[in-house]
Structures are given as structure tokens and as C-alpha cells.
Design an enzyme around this catalytic site. Structure first.
Site, mmCIF file in Angstrom:
data_model
loop_
_atom_site.group_PDB
_atom_site.id
_atom_site.type_symbol
_atom_site.label_atom_id
_atom_site.label_comp_id
_atom_site.label_asym_id
_atom_site.label_seq_id
_atom_site.Cartn_x
_atom_site.Cartn_y
_atom_site.Cartn_z
ATOM 1 N N SER A 127 -15.516 -8.676 57.684
ATOM 2 C CA SER A 127 -16.136 -7.744 56.734
ATOM 3 C C SER A 127 -17.591 -8.113 56.509
ATOM 4 C CB SER A 127 -15.368 -7.843 55.416
ATOM 5 O OG SER A 127 -16.052 -7.196 54.394
ATOM 6 N N TYR A 152 -11.148 -13.028 48.026
ATOM 7 C CA TYR A 152 -10.921 -12.168 49.191
ATOM 8 C C TYR A 152 -12.029 -12.378 50.225
ATOM 9 C CZ TYR A 152 -11.342 -8.218 52.283
ATOM 10 O OH TYR A 152 -11.518 -7.457 53.412
ATOM 11 N N LYS A 156 -12.228 -14.089 54.366
ATOM 12 C CA LYS A 156 -12.800 -13.571 55.622
ATOM 13 C C LYS A 156 -13.703 -14.629 56.268
ATOM 14 C CE LYS A 156 -10.616 -9.821 55.672
ATOM 15 N NZ LYS A 156 -9.547 -9.632 56.626
#
Ligand code: NAD
Ligand code: WQD
Length: 342
Positions: A127, A152, A156
Site C-alpha cells: 500500500s 495496519y 504492510k
């Protein structure tokens, strides 16, 4: 014989669109999903679009024994696209361990099984969140990553590092991380699309649900940013265009065209649109009235980001093709189908 690809998270939003594009290109797709954030009916709709029902196995990839049993049952997998992850930024702040366990352990289980069962290739969903608010725009792949704003986002960055290090230690393994910007829209058939559980956090599902009458009004988070109209800027990428980037990445790995055994690419359009531009475009394209008001900025939001896509364009030979207008029309078409609106 067609090549078999494992798509984890394949009943989810981006995964389902990618399954369709893979099947259209002749790949034999096997989906693994625990249905924690998607519905089994997606398989029927994939079949309606392509005429092919993908094989499906329901289990949690964070469970190592089940992941192992899967690779014993499917010995012919040639590549994996790993979408399966929890993805709600706000939820991850309150439940960091749930995010670290699910997102990191499922990747590590897959990598261990890839080594054990001789599966050489993986494409991973990363992302643009790894860049934070970059000092200069557009963002290239060499723009430094910054400390993540949320657990979150951190999963990544850590998953990228795990792949990089495991690829360094394992010559036979090849991984590509695709750093998505803001995926939006739905398949043109209106049969698959984004189906958020509860109140949507993301802008486009909130807009389409407001237009469909499920929400009273859209709240625009801040109009005092340093942008032309004061609202924040993002690079909104059509989900079918994004799905096609995965097919290109898979072909690059299967045809040994990768230059290193761990690579990463930005996947965006290269264009930044403000929240207000997006709202106005939605109203123009659909002719639907949308009630909105500007409220305070949302904590943790960045001001603006958009991709430099030249490496994806030149090296992968992939370009985003669909306009914002077309894409918003597909998002509305999908919402109407889901809500049975004429
Ligand atoms: P999604 O929630 O629609 O799809 C993810 C799927 O994975 C779901 O169907 C869920 O049930 C499944 N899943 C989650 N954990 C699992 C596990 N442990 N075992 C098996 N299945 C599991 O999300 P999406 O929007 O399609 O995103 C796909 C990937 O792309 C995710 O990794 C996400 O972090 C990443 N990504 C998404 C965006 C975005 O804005 N949608 C942007 C950048 C990156
Ligand atoms: C876009 C813009 C909001 C909702 C998130 C994740 C990121 C990535 C993509 C996975 C922002 C504004 C939104 C609303 C609004 N996901 N907005 N009213 O925040 O860019 O990125 O999804 O990796 O990691 O953080 O996307 O769609 O939430 O917001 O004004 O009701 O719309 O402030 O400027 P975001 P988004």
C-alpha cells in the site's frame, strides 16, 4: 495445461476482480479465503462473469497446519497472489495484535510453504500507506518509507521487509510487492464490487451508500489543507486496472522477466484528485444528488499523495486506462445492483 494460481483473499474486493482477470487470461485459479470480510456468493458472481467457477477452500491462512494441508492437496500451484489481510486502519489502532497476527503470520506461513512445496512466485498486496506524507510528490519507488501511522500500515511495511529478507536468503523465491494507491470502482457488469461491513471508512463506498439513501450525508474531512480547494488529494485507481497489474506481475514472474528476486512497484494513475473534485465528478456522472458537509480533518489523514507510475509503466508495461468518470459510474452501478435501485 493452464497454469494454476492461488489467490488468497480471492472473494474480497480486489481479489475477486483479479480472479476474473486471471481467468480471462486462461489461468486456473484456486481461491483461499476464510470469509472474515467477504461472502461466498462472490463465487457465483465470478462464475456469471467468466463462465468458470474457481476452486475454493475456506480456512484461515494464519493456521499453519491448514495452510500446509492446502499445499499437499494442490501440488501444482505455480504462483500466489496474496491479498488476504485485515485492512481497516481505525480498527487496527484498537486491535493491533489481531492485525499483526493475521497479516504477518499468514504471510510467513505462505512463505514457509512456498519453500517446502517448491512454489517460486508471489505477488503481494502492499500500500502507498508505507510512504506516509511524502516530502515531495509524485511518489517514486525510491521515495523513503516513513514510520507507519497505524498498526495496519505497519503490517504492510513489515510484510515487505519479511519478503525482502526471505528472498535474500532464498534464491529460488521471487516476490513482487505492488503498492496500491486508492482502489475504487467495481466491475462493469455490476456483479462484483466493494462490500464494506458496517459503516464504510473509505470515501467512495461512503458516497455511494449516501447516494443510495443508506447514510444521511457525506462528511468531508477538512477543507483547510494546502490544496487548490482545501480538501485532501489522493490517487484513485480503478479496481479492474489494478487487477490487470496483478496479471502483468504474475506473467513477469512466470516468464522470469523480473530483474531481482524481490521487486516493488507503485500502482496508481499518476493523477491526484481532491475529495471535492471526486464528489463533484460523482454528482455530474450519475446525476444523483448527494448531501455533504465539511467537518474537521480526520486524525491520521495525510494532505496529498499521488504516484509516479513511470517504473510500473516502463518496466511492467502496465498503464491505468480508465478515467475517474468511468470508474465512479461503475461504483454507482454496483451500489444500485446491491441495493436493487433502478
Ligand atoms: P478485502 O477485505 O475485501 O479482501 C481481503 C480478503 O481476505 C477478505 O475476503 C477476507 O475474508 C480475507 N482474509 C483476511 N484474512 C484472512 C486469513 N487470515 N485467511 C484467509 N482469508 C483471509 O480487502 P481488499 O480491499 O480486497 O484488499 C486486499 C488486499 O489489498 C489487502 O491485503 C489490503 O491490505 C490491500 N490493500 C487494499 C487497499 C484498499 O484500499 N482496498 C489499498 C492498499 C492495499
Ligand atoms: C480518501 C480521502 C479522507 C471518507 C485508506 C488507507 C490506506 C489505503 C487506502 C489500504 C481522505 C476523505 C473519506 C469520508 C472523507 N488502504 N474522506 N469523508 O485514507 O486515503 O486511505 O485506504 O492500504 O492505507 O488509509 O482513503 O478512502 O478513507 O479517504 O472526506 O467519509 O477521502 O479524509 O482525504 P485513505 P479513504
Amino acid at each position: 495445461m493452464s497454469k494454476q494460481i492461488l489467490v488468497t483473499g480471492g472473494t474480497g474486493y480486489i481479489g475477486s476482480h483479479t480472479v476474473v482477470e486471471l481467468q480471462k487470461e486462461g489461468f486456473d485459479v484456486v481461491i483461499v479465503d476464510n470469509l472474515s470480510n467477504s461472502r461466498i456468493e462472490v463465487l457465483d458472481n465470478i462464475e456469471k462473469i467468466t463462465g468458470i467457477r474457481p476452486a475454493f477452500e475456506q480456512f484461515d491462512l494464519a493456521e499453519r497446519d491448514k495452510t500446509d494441508a492446502f499445499f499437499q492437496k494442490y501440488p501444482n500451484i505455480e504462483a500466489i497472489i496474496h491479498f488476504a489481510a485485515h485492512k481497516a486502519v481505525g480498527e487496527s489502532v484498537g486491535k493491533p495484535l489481531m492485525y499483526y497476527r493475521n497479516n504477518l503470520v499468514s504471510l510467513m506461513n505462505l512463505l514457509e510453504c512456498m519453500k517446502k512445496y517448491d512454489v517460486a512466485n508471489m505477488v503481494f498486496s502492499s500500500s502507498c500507506t508505507v510512504y506516509g506524507q511524502p516530502a515531495t510528490l509524485p511518489v517514486t519507488e525510491s521515495t523513503p518509507r516513513q514510520e507507519a501511522e497505524s498498526p495496519y500500515g505497519n503490517t504492510k511495511a513489515i510484510c515487505e521487509d519479511i519478503m525482502r529478507d526471505f528472498c535474500k536468503a532464498t534464491d529460488s523465491l521471487n516476490c513482487i510487492a505492488l503498492r496500491y494507491f486508492n482502489p475504487i470502482g467495481a466491475h462493469e457488469s455490476g456483479l462484483i464490487g466493494e462490500f464494506p461491513v458496517g459503516i464504510p471508512n473509505n470515501l467512495v463506498p461512503f458516497i455511494t451508500q449516501t447516494a443510495a439513501g443508506l447514510r444521511d450525508e457525506l462528511k468531508i474531512f477538512g477543507d483547510d489543507y494546502n490544496t487548490a480547494d482545501g480538501t485532501a488529494i489522493r490517487d484513485y485507481i480503478n479496481v479492474v486496472d489494478l487487477s490487470k497489474a496483478h496479471v502483468v506481475a504474475i506473467n513477469r514472474l512466470l516468464n522470469n522477466k523480473n530483474k531481482k528476486n524481490y521487486e516493488y512497484f507503485n500502482v496508481g494513475t499518476g493523477n491526484g484528485y481532491s475529495v471535492m473534485q471526486l464528489v463533484k465528478t460523482f454528482i455530474e456522472v450519475t446525476g444523483v444528488q448527494l448531501k455533504y458537509q465539511v467537518v474537521e480533518r480526520r486524525t491520521g489523514d495525510i494532505e496529498k499523495i499521488y504516484a509516479d507510475t513511470s517504473i510500473a509503466n516502463n518496466e511492467l508495461g502496465w498503464h491505468a486506462e480508465k478515467s475517474l468518470e468511468e470508474t465512479l459510474a461503475t461504483a454507482w452501478n454496483w451500489e444500485k445492483n446491491v441495493r436493487n435501485i433502478d
